[in-house]
Design a protein around this motif. Structure first.
Motif, PDB file in Angstrom:
ATOM      1  N   PRO A  26      51.188  29.458  39.590  1.00  0.00           N
ATOM      2  CA  PRO A  26      50.516  30.652  40.125  1.00  0.00           C
ATOM      3  C   PRO A  26      50.377  31.757  39.085  1.00  0.00           C
ATOM      4  O   PRO A  26      49.444  32.563  39.161  1.00  0.00           O
ATOM      5  N   VAL A  27      51.272  31.789  38.117  1.00  0.00           N
ATOM      6  CA  VAL A  27      51.185  32.794  37.051  1.00  0.00           C
ATOM      7  C   VAL A  27      49.928  32.570  36.224  1.00  0.00           C
ATOM      8  O   VAL A  27      49.147  33.491  35.960  1.00  0.00           O
ATOM      9  N   ILE A  28      49.707  31.327  35.806  1.00  0.00           N
ATOM     10  CA  ILE A  28      48.526  30.999  35.003  1.00  0.00           C
ATOM     11  C   ILE A  28      47.251  31.205  35.809  1.00  0.00           C
ATOM     12  O   ILE A  28      46.243  31.708  35.289  1.00  0.00           O
ATOM     13  N   ALA A  29      47.274  30.838  37.093  1.00  0.00           N
ATOM     14  CA  ALA A  29      46.093  31.010  37.934  1.00  0.00           C
ATOM     15  C   ALA A  29      45.704  32.483  38.026  1.00  0.00           C
ATOM     16  O   ALA A  29      44.522  32.842  37.918  1.00  0.00           O
ATOM     17  N   ALA A  30      46.700  33.352  38.207  1.00  0.00           N
ATOM     18  CA  ALA A  30      46.431  34.791  38.286  1.00  0.00           C
ATOM     19  C   ALA A  30      45.931  35.329  36.951  1.00  0.00           C
ATOM     20  O   ALA A  30      45.036  36.189  36.911  1.00  0.00           O
ATOM     21  N   ALA A  31      46.493  34.821  35.861  1.00  0.00           N
ATOM     22  CA  ALA A  31      46.078  35.269  34.532  1.00  0.00           C
ATOM     23  C   ALA A  31      44.641  34.852  34.238  1.00  0.00           C
ATOM     24  O   ALA A  31      43.864  35.618  33.647  1.00  0.00           O
ATOM     25  N   GLU A  32      44.275  33.645  34.642  1.00  0.00           N
ATOM     26  CA  GLU A  32      42.896  33.175  34.460  1.00  0.00           C
ATOM     27  C   GLU A  32      41.920  34.066  35.230  1.00  0.00           C
ATOM     28  O   GLU A  32      40.843  34.422  34.725  1.00  0.00           O
ATOM     29  N   GLN A  33      42.280  34.422  36.455  1.00  0.00           N
ATOM     30  CA  GLN A  33      41.410  35.285  37.254  1.00  0.00           C
ATOM     31  C   GLN A  33      41.284  36.674  36.639  1.00  0.00           C
ATOM     32  O   GLN A  33      40.198  37.271  36.655  1.00  0.00           O
ATOM     33  N   ALA A  34      42.367  37.189  36.081  1.00  0.00           N
ATOM     34  CA  ALA A  34      42.320  38.490  35.408  1.00  0.00           C
ATOM     35  C   ALA A  34      41.403  38.434  34.196  1.00  0.00           C
ATOM     36  O   ALA A  34      40.642  39.375  33.923  1.00  0.00           O
ATOM     37  N   MET A  35      41.459  37.336  33.466  1.00  0.00           N
ATOM     38  CA  MET A  35      40.589  37.157  32.303  1.00  0.00           C
ATOM     39  C   MET A  35      39.118  37.100  32.723  1.00  0.00           C
ATOM     40  O   MET A  35      38.257  37.771  32.121  1.00  0.00           O
ATOM     41  N   LEU A  36      38.811  36.324  33.761  1.00  0.00           N
ATOM     42  CA  LEU A  36      37.432  36.195  34.234  1.00  0.00           C
ATOM     43  C   LEU A  36      36.896  37.538  34.727  1.00  0.00           C
ATOM     44  O   LEU A  36      35.724  37.886  34.478  1.00  0.00           O
ATOM     45  N   ALA A  37      37.743  38.304  35.424  1.00  0.00           N
ATOM     46  CA  ALA A  37      37.312  39.607  35.924  1.00  0.00           C
ATOM     47  C   ALA A  37      37.009  40.559  34.774  1.00  0.00           C
ATOM     48  O   ALA A  37      36.027  41.309  34.807  1.00  0.00           O
ATOM     49  N   ALA A  38      37.840  40.533  33.742  1.00  0.00           N
ATOM     50  CA  ALA A  38      37.616  41.399  32.586  1.00  0.00           C
ATOM     51  C   ALA A  38      36.347  41.001  31.848  1.00  0.00           C
ATOM     52  O   ALA A  38      35.588  41.862  31.386  1.00  0.00           O
TER      53      ALA A  38
END
Length: 233
Positions: A26-38
């Motif tokens: 879940p940590v990596i999944a959240a980080a990926e979403q943060a990257m895509l949003a940025a």
């Protein structure tokens, strides 16, 4: 805890981090979403992209420069840059936005919660052993609130090739001025943690989440990280 090979005296416990002290998925999944949003915020053209697109950029980069795989942070950053340029951004603009997107990723990537029971275990173990961390990832022991029990943390890239290469294990032993065999390395990956530790001359404890069958045995097989309480005297 299942003892599979005789142990020799241990003075240092070395921990893998991801999926050993916490669930990393879940940590990596959240980080990926943060990257895509940025990325979408700073480069709207990326609205057509997803995580697979950016993974493909990493694979292409690794084909050109295979050693980049040993530094996950730099690999991701340069792949974002390359992907943005492939979408038509200039080199200068791509570099700036890639850094913003990577910063968003790493901020979320290092936002990790370690259960209090794990912290209690580390505190107990640190009263009898020196603790270190050896990780292929980007996790930060200080940001996750466990750094006070560790001598140091080594990370693939800045501190050598990723596990199962022996670089970081040998660097740890040299830094501690001990023989590698005095280190018991604990981790969930048979390839990276068990084979890497044994290759470096360390002892190994495998956190076997899936009751897997393997040809190369660790010294200890763990079914739960709390099995390490048996190491306490």
């Amino acid at each position: 805890m299942q003892l599979l090979k005789a142990l020799t005296p241990i003075t240092v416990l070395s921990f893998d981090l991801d999926d050993t002290l916490y669930n990393n998925k879940p940590v990596i999944a959240a980080a990926e979403q943060a990257m895509l949003a940025a990325l979408f915020k700073h480069a709207p053209v990326t609205i057509t992209t997803d995580s697979d697109f950016w993974w493909q950029q990493r694979l292409r980069l690794a084909e050109i420069t295979p050693d980049i795989r040993h530094d996950l942070g730099r690999w991701r950053l340069l792949a974002i840059d390359a992907g943005l340029q492939s979408l038509g951004l200039s080199s200068c603009e791509a570099g700036e936005i890639a850094q913003l997107a990577y910063d968003a990723f790493i901020q979320a990537r290092t936002r990790i919660s370690v259960h209090q029971a794990i912290k209690n275990l580390l505190q107990q173990l640190a009263s009898q052993y020196q603790l270190i961390a050896i990780t292929n990832g980007n996790a930060c022991i200080d940001k996750m609130g466990i750094g006070q029990w560790f001598r140091f943390s080594l990370q693939a890239g800045p501190d050598g090739k990723m596990k199962p290469y022996p670089d970081m294990y040998l660097k740890a032993a040299q830094r501690l001025n001990i023989a590698p065999k005095q280190i018991l390395h604990i981790g969930d990956s048979h390839r990276a943690d068990v084979m890497g530790a044994l290759k470096a001359g360390c002892q190994s404890a495998w956190l076997d989440h899936y009751n897997s069958r393997v040809a190369i045995l660790p010294h200890i097989r763990l079914t739960n990280i709390h099995n390490l309480k048996a190491m306490l005297k």
